[in-house]
Design a protein around this motif. Structure first.
Motif, PDB file in Angstrom:
ATOM      1  N   LEU A  44      78.259  70.436  46.211  1.00 12.23           N
ATOM      2  CA  LEU A  44      77.367  71.341  45.482  1.00 12.23           C
ATOM      3  C   LEU A  44      76.160  70.768  45.204  1.00 12.23           C
ATOM      4  N   THR A  45      75.846  69.481  44.853  1.00  9.81           N
ATOM      5  CA  THR A  45      74.751  68.742  44.291  1.00  9.81           C
ATOM      6  C   THR A  45      74.231  68.233  45.646  1.00  9.81           C
ATOM      7  N   GLY A  46      75.130  67.859  46.582  1.00  8.48           N
ATOM      8  CA  GLY A  46      74.498  66.788  47.538  1.00  8.48           C
ATOM      9  C   GLY A  46      74.418  65.308  47.307  1.00  8.48           C
ATOM     10  N   LEU A  47      74.874  65.073  45.953  1.00  7.73           N
ATOM     11  CA  LEU A  47      75.148  63.590  45.405  1.00  7.73           C
ATOM     12  C   LEU A  47      76.006  62.860  46.186  1.00  7.73           C
ATOM     13  N   PRO A  48      76.097  61.578  46.012  1.00  7.77           N
ATOM     14  CA  PRO A  48      77.113  60.748  46.584  1.00  7.77           C
ATOM     15  C   PRO A  48      78.524  61.205  45.578  1.00  7.77           C
ATOM     16  N   ASN A  49      79.556  61.128  46.337  1.00  7.96           N
ATOM     17  CA  ASN A  49      80.742  61.085  45.644  1.00  7.96           C
ATOM     18  C   ASN A  49      81.290  60.053  45.251  1.00  7.96           C
ATOM     19  N   ARG A  50      82.802  60.205  44.983  1.00  4.35           N
ATOM     20  CA  ARG A  50      83.450  58.907  44.264  1.00  4.35           C
ATOM     21  C   ARG A  50      83.641  57.881  45.562  1.00  4.35           C
ATOM     22  N   VAL A  51      83.757  58.516  46.636  1.00  8.48           N
ATOM     23  CA  VAL A  51      84.016  57.394  47.771  1.00  8.48           C
ATOM     24  C   VAL A  51      82.982  56.570  48.064  1.00  8.48           C
ATOM     25  N   GLN A  52      81.966  57.412  48.067  1.00  8.52           N
ATOM     26  CA  GLN A  52      80.547  56.512  48.225  1.00  8.52           C
ATOM     27  C   GLN A  52      80.146  55.632  47.065  1.00  8.52           C
ATOM     28  N   LEU A  53      80.548  56.106  45.901  1.00  6.22           N
ATOM     29  CA  LEU A  53      80.174  55.543  44.686  1.00  6.22           C
ATOM     30  C   LEU A  53      81.072  53.952  44.880  1.00  6.22           C
ATOM     31  N   ASN A  54      82.333  54.041  45.307  1.00 10.15           N
ATOM     32  CA  ASN A  54      83.177  53.018  45.010  1.00 10.15           C
ATOM     33  C   ASN A  54      82.707  51.975  46.329  1.00 10.15           C
ATOM     34  N   ASP A  55      82.154  52.427  47.299  1.00 11.25           N
ATOM     35  CA  ASP A  55      81.640  51.380  48.163  1.00 11.25           C
ATOM     36  C   ASP A  55      80.532  50.813  47.756  1.00 11.25           C
ATOM     37  N   ARG A  56      79.520  51.603  47.217  1.00 12.78           N
ATOM     38  CA  ARG A  56      78.362  51.083  46.711  1.00 12.78           C
ATOM     39  C   ARG A  56      78.598  50.001  45.497  1.00 12.78           C
ATOM     40  N   ILE A  67      73.289  71.678  39.324  1.00 12.55           N
ATOM     41  CA  ILE A  67      72.115  71.126  40.232  1.00 12.55           C
ATOM     42  C   ILE A  67      70.884  70.456  39.338  1.00 12.55           C
ATOM     43  N   SER A  68      70.601  71.527  38.590  1.00 11.30           N
ATOM     44  CA  SER A  68      69.457  71.017  37.755  1.00 11.30           C
ATOM     45  C   SER A  68      69.476  69.931  37.019  1.00 11.30           C
ATOM     46  N   ALA A  69      70.679  70.181  36.391  1.00 14.86           N
ATOM     47  CA  ALA A  69      70.901  68.519  35.501  1.00 14.86           C
ATOM     48  C   ALA A  69      70.943  67.333  36.448  1.00 14.86           C
ATOM     49  N   ALA A  70      71.685  67.297  37.525  1.00 11.54           N
ATOM     50  CA  ALA A  70      71.446  66.280  38.390  1.00 11.54           C
ATOM     51  C   ALA A  70      70.234  65.833  38.891  1.00 11.54           C
ATOM     52  N   ASP A  71      69.369  66.813  39.250  1.00 14.18           N
ATOM     53  CA  ASP A  71      67.971  66.548  39.555  1.00 14.18           C
ATOM     54  C   ASP A  71      67.407  65.800  38.359  1.00 14.18           C
ATOM     55  N   ARG A  72      67.436  66.440  37.205  1.00 13.96           N
ATOM     56  CA  ARG A  72      66.648  65.711  35.947  1.00 13.96           C
ATOM     57  C   ARG A  72      67.348  64.240  35.688  1.00 13.96           C
ATOM     58  N   ILE A  73      68.378  64.196  35.913  1.00 16.47           N
ATOM     59  CA  ILE A  73      69.049  62.550  35.949  1.00 16.47           C
ATOM     60  C   ILE A  73      68.465  61.634  36.712  1.00 16.47           C
ATOM     61  N   ARG A  74      68.251  62.255  37.999  1.00 19.04           N
ATOM     62  CA  ARG A  74      67.884  61.483  39.179  1.00 19.04           C
ATOM     63  C   ARG A  74      66.434  60.998  39.078  1.00 19.04           C
ATOM     64  N   ARG A  75      65.513  61.925  38.214  1.00 16.47           N
ATOM     65  CA  ARG A  75      64.146  61.461  38.230  1.00 16.47           C
ATOM     66  C   ARG A  75      64.027  60.453  37.120  1.00 16.47           C
ATOM     67  N   CYS A  76      65.015  60.182  36.398  1.00 19.31           N
ATOM     68  CA  CYS A  76      64.970  58.899  35.313  1.00 19.31           C
ATOM     69  C   CYS A  76      65.371  57.685  36.009  1.00 19.31           C
ATOM     70  N   LEU A  77      65.711  57.540  37.041  1.00 21.32           N
ATOM     71  CA  LEU A  77      66.276  56.395  37.702  1.00 21.32           C
ATOM     72  C   LEU A  77      65.487  55.746  38.775  1.00 21.32           C
ATOM     73  N   ARG A  78      65.700  54.457  39.109  1.00 16.70           N
ATOM     74  CA  ARG A  78      64.692  53.959  39.969  1.00 16.70           C
ATOM     75  C   ARG A  78      65.214  54.140  41.519  1.00 16.70           C
ATOM     76  N   LYS A  79      64.260  53.668  42.166  1.00 17.94           N
ATOM     77  CA  LYS A  79      64.495  54.152  43.590  1.00 17.94           C
ATOM     78  C   LYS A  79      66.061  53.499  44.225  1.00 17.94           C
ATOM     79  N   ASP A  80      66.330  52.484  43.805  1.00 17.28           N
ATOM     80  CA  ASP A  80      67.797  51.941  44.347  1.00 17.28           C
ATOM     81  C   ASP A  80      69.081  52.386  43.500  1.00 17.28           C
TER      82      ASP A  80
END
Length: 699
Positions: free
Chosen positions: A281-293, A335-348
């Motif tokens: 839905l959001t195109g964000l990383p999911n649990r699998v990628q989160l665990n790896d990172r 989707i809008s909430a995810a974008d709003r959160i993303r703008r509060c974060l740093r690049k990495d």
């Protein structure tokens, strides 16, 4: 053809009359007449037939005497193009093909013909030797048709096919490999570099193919590779294979190349790989990628002596939006909430969707937890403004739970668990805040898990029992019904207060089977009381989760059938907040319940956020004034005015009123004076078991 017959070009060795000197007339007659080929002698000057043998009658369909003296050209036609080079270059003695002879019956016979200059009776003549090639032509036509058939198949299959000679020049290429017919003909006899020039292709591709062809020729083994071709409609990916073909002597006579377009397969594989690591839905990383990172972040933080922050985020109020406006709006809000959160974060930093309305944020390269606090505060601030979609505004807040590496744990899974526990605590404290994990939170979580386990065992052991609190007709002080309240009779501990387990049951969903057990007990008990107290009504609370069950109506019908209770002797109570979630669906469900004959009451009225416009649409029989107003009605004028307003509102809508929490006679007198029909509270009785309730009613 007529010109050819009348003016044949001289052959390198021209026959003359002297050529026949060694052949007797009898011998010539035998050769002439017994020949299987038709032989026709033609006057060189006039083009007319002088004589013919017997075989000529078969090929012309005419007797010899019929054709003698006629123009030979009348019988012969050519399939050659007029004025073609083929006609110009025919010499006497040469075999002429693509000719036809017209028989007497009108049929056409394909022929080969040899024309030879001779001397006949002292005059220059032409001897035409004619052979019927019908069968040969049919065989050739069959071969051509079969070749065209197989070429058509090769051109239609979704595989590139190419054939190369030992010098790596093209002998054949199908339409799949090269759709342009004209270019396909030009390519025959050319190599990959020449092909590339004709097709405007990168010479690097030609060089790679040429090298692979040489390898196949040198090793005698198939060669396989993957190739990307830039085409006008985008990049295409191919799997290719070159297979050497050997002749009878074991020498490589040619190479056969196969190419399969695997673009769709490759794109599908890339999509599968993408979906394996991203939320659809959001195109964000999911649990699998989160665990790896998260594993990578912990390893890096350990090397550089840094902190890692894990933030578990939940959208407060999202469920109301999703249930009332539909999943399509809910998806856009996410989707809008995810974008709003993303703008509060740093690049990495990483934000991932954990499922539903939960997100997990991974903060790396942290020197001090103050940085995490600053980011958490920025996220909270970002949700002060509404999310705007299609001219509508949706106000949400967020609850954040935070855990830290290495302060809380060095395990990725435990860090996620602790952040989740902290988020849960933030919601319990009123939402719209952040909460760092503490050991105390873990102890609370363990207690919740233990309570859930005990609740499940209690369901299996039927430890939940129904208590009944009477409600009375205020005017007559007579008991007319009861409200059912659940109690947990836990072995070794006695009765457990609902306040100690109902919130947990609501959260984990066990309130649904608990509510079903209580409904069965209440209906069964009330049906038993009807013999001594006909018309006594029983009221049962429905939790919000029960009310949203898709098979609620069928479950109610089953309970009434099982217990034998008449539907009009059952009243179902719902809270204001429950009925206002997805009001349109609520109206539909309430009307369905009401059509069954069941009464409907709104519990704790005055504490929720009912819309008066919707209240008029609900099929409500009773409003129950919340006890917080009733308890102070005789001591607080504001509470008295609120009760007065609620009663007036209810009566204007033809709804009866029950006051909860009446403890003093003065309270009952005031409510009676305001027109309240029913009362309930400790003035008459606290909730009691069925046997004690019988004593209250006096039967």
């Amino acid at each position: 053809m007529e010109e050819l017959i009348q003016n044949p070009k001289p052959a390198s060795t021209r026959k003359t009359g002297a050529d026949w000197d060694g052949v007797s007339q009898d011998r010539f007659d035998v050769l002439f007449n017994e020949s299987l080929d038709a032989i026709i002698i033609i006057d060189d000057n006039t083009g007319k037939i002088i004589t013919a043998n017997r075989a000529s009658t078969l090929i012309t369909g005419r007797e010899i005497q019929e054709i003698v003296g006629t123009d030979f050209a009348e019988y012969i036609s050519s399939q050659r193009n007029p004025g073609s080079e083929d006609d110009d270059e025919v010499n006497t003695g040469a075999v002429l093909d693509l000719l036809e002879i017209k028989r007497n019956d009108g049929t056409i016979c394909p022929i080969d013909m040899t024309m030879t200059m001779i001397v006949w009776d002292g005059k220059s003549a032409i001897m035409a030797t004619i052979r019927d090639i019908t069968e040969r032509k049919q065989a050739q036509d069959n071969i051509r048709a079969q070749k065209a058939y197989y070429e058509d198949i090769l051109n239609k299959i979704d595989v590139d096919i190419s054939v190369f000679d030992p010098n790596c020049n093209y002998e054949y290429i199908n339409a799949t490999a090269l759709p342009d017919d004209k270019l396909r003909r030009k390519i025959i006899g050319k190599n990959e570099f020449e092909f590339g020039e004709l097709n405007n292709r990168d010479p690097v591709i030609a060089q790679e193919r040429s090298d692979l062809q040489k390898r196949a020729l040198e090793t005698g083994q198939p060669v396989e590779w993957n190739e990307m071709l830039p085409l006008p409609d985008g990049e295409r990916y191919y799997y290719r294979k070159l297979s050497p073909v050997k002749d009878e002597e074991g020498k490589i006579s040619r190479l056969i190349g196969y190419g399969l377009d695997v673009t769709e397969k490759r794109l599908a594989e890339e999509k599968i790989k993408y979906l394996a690591y991203h939320d659809i839905l959001t195109g964000l990383p999911n649990r699998v990628q989160l665990n790896d990172r998260l594993n990578e972040a912990i390893a890096q933080a350990q090397r550089h002596n840094k902190l890692v922050g894990v933030i578990f985020l939940d959208l407060d109020g999202f469920k109301v939006v999703n249930d009332s406006m539909g999943h399509h709006v809910g998806d856009q809000v996410l989707i809008s909430a995810a974008d709003r959160i993303r703008r509060c974060l740093r690049k990495d930093d990483l934000i991932s969707r954990h499922g539903g309305d939960n997100f997990v944020i991974l903060l790396t390269d942290i020197e001090h937890e103050m940085k995490i606090t600053a980011i958490a505060t920025q996220i909270l601030e970002s949700f002060r403004d509404a999310i705007e979609l299609s001219d509508k505004r949706y106000y949400l807040s967020v609850s954040l739970g935070i855990s830290l590496y290495p302060l809380d744990s060095d395990s990725p899974q435990i860090l996620l668990k602790f952040a989740d526990l902290a988020m849960f605590q933030a919601k319990e404290k009123g939402k719209n805040r952040y909460q760092y994990y503490t050991d105390e939170l873990n102890q609370k979580a363990l207690k919740r898990m233990e309570l859930e386990r005990d609740l499940r065992l209690a369901l299996e052991r039927n430890e939940f029992v129904a208590f009944f609190q009477p409600y009375v007709d205020v005017a007559t002080n007579k008991i007319i019904g009861s409200e059912t309240l659940v109690r947990w009779k836990k072995p070794g501990q006695g009765f457990i207060s609902p306040l100690d387990f109902i919130p947990a049951a609501e959260n984990n969903g066990l309130i649904v089977p608990i509510g079903e057990q209580v409904l069965i007990q209440a209906c069964y008990q009330n049906n038993m009381w009807q013999k001594e107290h006909p018309g006594l009504r029983v009221s049962v609370n429905l939790s919000p989760r029960q009310f949203r069950e898709p098979d609620l109506l069928q479950k109610i019908k089953n309970v009434l059938m099982l217990t034998g209770l008449s539907a009009d002797l059952l009243e179902l109570e719902l809270t204001e907040s429950c009925i206002m979630e997805d009001a349109a669906k609520t109206i539909e469900t309430l009307h369905a319940i009401h059509r069954m004959g069941i009464k409907i009451a709104i519990d704790d009225f005055g504490t929720g956020y009912s819309s008066l416009s919707y209240l008029n649409k609900f099929p409500i029989d009773t409003l129950k004034i919340d006890m917080s107003f009733v308890r102070k009605i005789d001591t607080d004028t504001d509470s008295a005015e609120i009760c007065k307003a609620i009663i007036a509102l209810a009566h204007s809508l033809k709804i009866k009123v029950t006051a909860e929490g009446i403890e003093r006679v003065a309270q009952m007198d005031i409510l009676s004076g305001l027109g309240c029909e029913k009362g309930q509270g400790y003035l008459w009785s606290k909730p009691v078991p069925p046997l004690d309730f019988i004593q209250l009613t006096g039967f």
